[in-house]
Enzyme design. Structure first.
Site, PDB file in Angstrom:
ATOM      1  N   TYR A 118      -3.376  -0.694  10.576  1.00 11.66           N
ATOM      2  CA  TYR A 118      -3.246  -1.105   9.166  1.00 11.66           C
ATOM      3  C   TYR A 118      -1.943  -0.582   8.573  1.00 11.66           C
ATOM      4  CZ  TYR A 118      -4.163  -1.390   4.132  1.00 11.66           C
ATOM      5  OH  TYR A 118      -4.058  -1.649   2.780  1.00 11.66           O
ATOM      6  N   SER A 135       0.852  -1.188   0.000  1.00 11.61           N
ATOM      7  CA  SER A 135       0.000   0.000   0.000  1.00 11.61           C
ATOM      8  C   SER A 135       0.886   1.234   0.000  1.00 11.61           C
ATOM      9  CB  SER A 135      -0.873   0.014   1.258  1.00 11.61           C
ATOM     10  OG  SER A 135      -1.574   1.242   1.346  1.00 11.61           O
TER      11      SER A 135
HETATM   12  O1  NJP Z   1      -9.573  -5.933  -0.947  1.00 11.56           O
HETATM   13  P1  NJP Z   1     -10.831  -6.931  -1.014  1.00 11.56           P
HETATM   14  P2  NJP Z   1      -8.524  -5.437  -2.068  1.00 11.56           P
HETATM   15  N1  NJP Z   1      -6.646 -15.871   3.584  1.00 11.56           N
HETATM   16  O2  NJP Z   1     -11.408  -6.885   0.367  1.00 11.56           O
HETATM   17  C1  NJP Z   1      -8.774 -12.228   0.705  1.00 11.56           C
HETATM   18  C2  NJP Z   1      -4.254  -3.707  -0.666  1.00 11.56           C
HETATM   19  N2  NJP Z   1      -4.680  -2.318  -0.835  1.00 11.56           N
HETATM   20  O3  NJP Z   1      -8.646  -6.181  -3.321  1.00 11.56           O
HETATM   21  O4  NJP Z   1     -10.589 -14.903   2.150  1.00 11.56           O
HETATM   22  C3  NJP Z   1      -6.807 -15.807   2.236  1.00 11.56           C
HETATM   23  O5  NJP Z   1     -11.709  -6.614  -2.168  1.00 11.56           O
HETATM   24  C4  NJP Z   1     -10.267 -12.032   0.500  1.00 11.56           C
HETATM   25  O6  NJP Z   1     -10.968 -13.252   0.313  1.00 11.56           O
HETATM   26  P3  NJP Z   1     -11.661 -14.080   1.536  1.00 11.56           P
HETATM   27  C5  NJP Z   1      -4.849  -4.423   0.527  1.00 11.56           C
HETATM   28  O7  NJP Z   1      -4.178  -4.109   1.735  1.00 11.56           O
HETATM   29  C6  NJP Z   1      -5.963  -2.014  -1.134  1.00 11.56           C
HETATM   30  O8  NJP Z   1      -8.592  -3.952  -2.100  1.00 11.56           O
HETATM   31  O9  NJP Z   1     -12.672 -14.935   0.856  1.00 11.56           O
HETATM   32  N3  NJP Z   1      -7.364 -14.754   1.626  1.00 11.56           N
HETATM   33  C7  NJP Z   1     -10.269 -11.251  -0.796  1.00 11.56           C
HETATM   34  O10 NJP Z   1     -10.136 -12.129  -1.904  1.00 11.56           O
HETATM   35  C8  NJP Z   1      -4.648  -5.861   0.119  1.00 11.56           C
HETATM   36  O11 NJP Z   1      -3.365  -6.308   0.492  1.00 11.56           O
HETATM   37  C9  NJP Z   1      -6.342  -0.664  -1.286  1.00 11.56           C
HETATM   38  O12 NJP Z   1     -12.242 -13.062   2.472  1.00 11.56           O
HETATM   39  C10 NJP Z   1      -7.791 -13.742   2.386  1.00 11.56           C
HETATM   40  C11 NJP Z   1      -9.023 -10.376  -0.685  1.00 11.56           C
HETATM   41  O13 NJP Z   1      -8.190 -10.966   0.323  1.00 11.56           O
HETATM   42  C12 NJP Z   1      -4.761  -5.823  -1.409  1.00 11.56           C
HETATM   43  O14 NJP Z   1      -4.673  -4.460  -1.772  1.00 11.56           O
HETATM   44  C13 NJP Z   1      -5.404   0.338  -1.116  1.00 11.56           C
HETATM   45  C14 NJP Z   1      -7.657 -13.740   3.784  1.00 11.56           C
HETATM   46  C15 NJP Z   1      -9.358  -8.950  -0.281  1.00 11.56           C
HETATM   47  O15 NJP Z   1     -10.151  -8.363  -1.277  1.00 11.56           O
HETATM   48  C16 NJP Z   1      -6.043  -6.409  -1.960  1.00 11.56           C
HETATM   49  O16 NJP Z   1      -7.166  -5.816  -1.303  1.00 11.56           O
HETATM   50  C17 NJP Z   1      -4.119  -0.005  -0.796  1.00 11.56           C
HETATM   51  C18 NJP Z   1      -7.066 -14.873   4.376  1.00 11.56           C
HETATM   52  N4  NJP Z   1      -6.915 -14.975   5.708  1.00 11.56           N
HETATM   53  C19 NJP Z   1      -3.762  -1.333  -0.660  1.00 11.56           C
HETATM   54  N5  NJP Z   1      -8.191 -12.595   4.279  1.00 11.56           N
HETATM   55  C20 NJP Z   1      -7.739  -0.236  -1.628  1.00 11.56           C
HETATM   56  N6  NJP Z   1      -8.628  -1.163  -1.952  1.00 11.56           N
HETATM   57  O17 NJP Z   1      -8.018   0.987  -1.602  1.00 11.56           O
HETATM   58  C21 NJP Z   1      -8.638 -11.902   3.221  1.00 11.56           C
HETATM   59  O18 NJP Z   1      -3.225   0.996  -0.608  1.00 11.56           O
HETATM   60  N7  NJP Z   1      -8.403 -12.577   2.075  1.00 11.56           N
END
Ligand code: NJP
Length: 235
Positions: free
Chosen positions: A150, A137
């Site tokens: 975070y 991020s």
């Molecule tokens: O978020 P979201 P993003 N084991 O909530 C999975 C960074 N970022 O795409 O497990 C395995 O739509 C979850 O799936 P589920 C952010 O920090 C974002 O935006 O089924 N998987 C889902 O597929 C992150 O590192 C922004 O709940 C796990 C996914 O993660 C990355 O971008 C800004 C899990 C999250 O999808 C992707 O986030 C920034 C586990 N224990 C950085 N826990 C932004 N969106 O503005 C969760 O600077 N997941």
């Protein structure tokens, strides 16, 4: 340029948002993808072709992380790319957080990245080649109010990847870190697709294209770091 055709990738957090977009774009380039997240139903929607293998797994579980590498080898016969994208976050005054929320955020963002890298690196070392991409991020490089938990987890994830980059470079292994700004996803229970964020947020596909760019760099080139923002975002 590195051709992604038939390369095999693990993408974590693949069920929605940025990880989903990365999985679909890599598959469009001819790669084969182990798409990992906890939610099996959402993953089914991502894995609509034989090039994408859904894996319901938790990045915070060491056995699940090892299983992802084993399944890539068993099912596709090789592993070339690991994308550590899974991440969670919430925001508020430091004293409003309880220790369980601290653990949840650090376990996914830091421990999850550690466990997947730990499982993949010996394999990459043995083959003298491999590419790890970490989605961190822009807040890994700045502090802000309500971001103590975070933001610090993203500093830690960035530091982990930075140290690893230096450890594995001599073995021909690349580590690229992507630093996105605001992206229109489900992150922190947001509802993507609202017209208000059209000009304030990146799309998941913008980050997927950045990942494609670093992966397609010629063999002798490594993109160490890439920060990407919406034009409207001051940071
Ligand atoms: O978020 P979201 P993003 N084991 O909530 C999975 C960074 N970022 O795409 O497990 C395995 O739509 C979850 O799936 P589920 C952010 O920090 C974002 O935006 O089924 N998987 C889902 O597929 C992150 O590192 C922004 O709940 C796990 C996914 O993660 C990355 O971008 C800004 C899990 C999250 O999808 C992707 O986030 C920034 C586990 N224990 C950085 N826990 C932004 N969106 O503005 C969760 O600077 N997941």
């Amino acid at each position: 340029m590195t051709d992604l055709t038939d390369q095999v990738a693990i993408v974590t957090g693949a069920s929605r948002g940025i990880g989903r977009a990365i999985s679909l774009l890599l598959a469009m380039q001819g790669a084969r993808v182990v798409a990992l997240a906890r939610g099996a139903n959402e993953l089914k929607d991502v894995a609509h072709s034989q090039q994408i293998l859904p894996l319901s797994a938790d990045v915070t579980d060491e056995a699940d992380a090892q299983q992802a590498v084993d399944i890539a080898m068993e099912h596709f016969g090789r592993l070339d790319i690991l994308v550590c994208n899974a991440g969670v976050g919430s925001f508020g005054l430091l004293e409003s957080f309880d220790a369980a929320e601290w653990d949840r955020i650090y376990n996914v963002n830091v421990k999850g990245t550690f466990l997947l890298c730990k499982a993949a690196v010996p394999h990459f070392k043995a083959q003298g080649r491999g590419h790890i991409v970490g989605v961190t991020s822009d807040v890994a490089r700045r502090t802000f109010e309500h971001g103590s938990v975070y933001g610090s987890s993203k500093y830690a994830q960035d530091a982990l990847l930075g140290s690893l980059r230096k450890e594995v470079r001599p073995f021909g292994i690349k580590v690229s870190t992507i630093f996105p700004g605001l992206v229109d996803t489900h992150f922190n229970n947001a509802q993507p697709g609202s017209p208000e964020v059209e000009h304030t947020h990146l799309r998941p596909s913008d980050i997927a294209q950045a990942v494609r760019y670093v992966l397609e760099a010629p063999a002798h080139v490594v993109v160490d770091e890439l920060m990407i923002h919406p034009l409207t975002q001051q940071w």
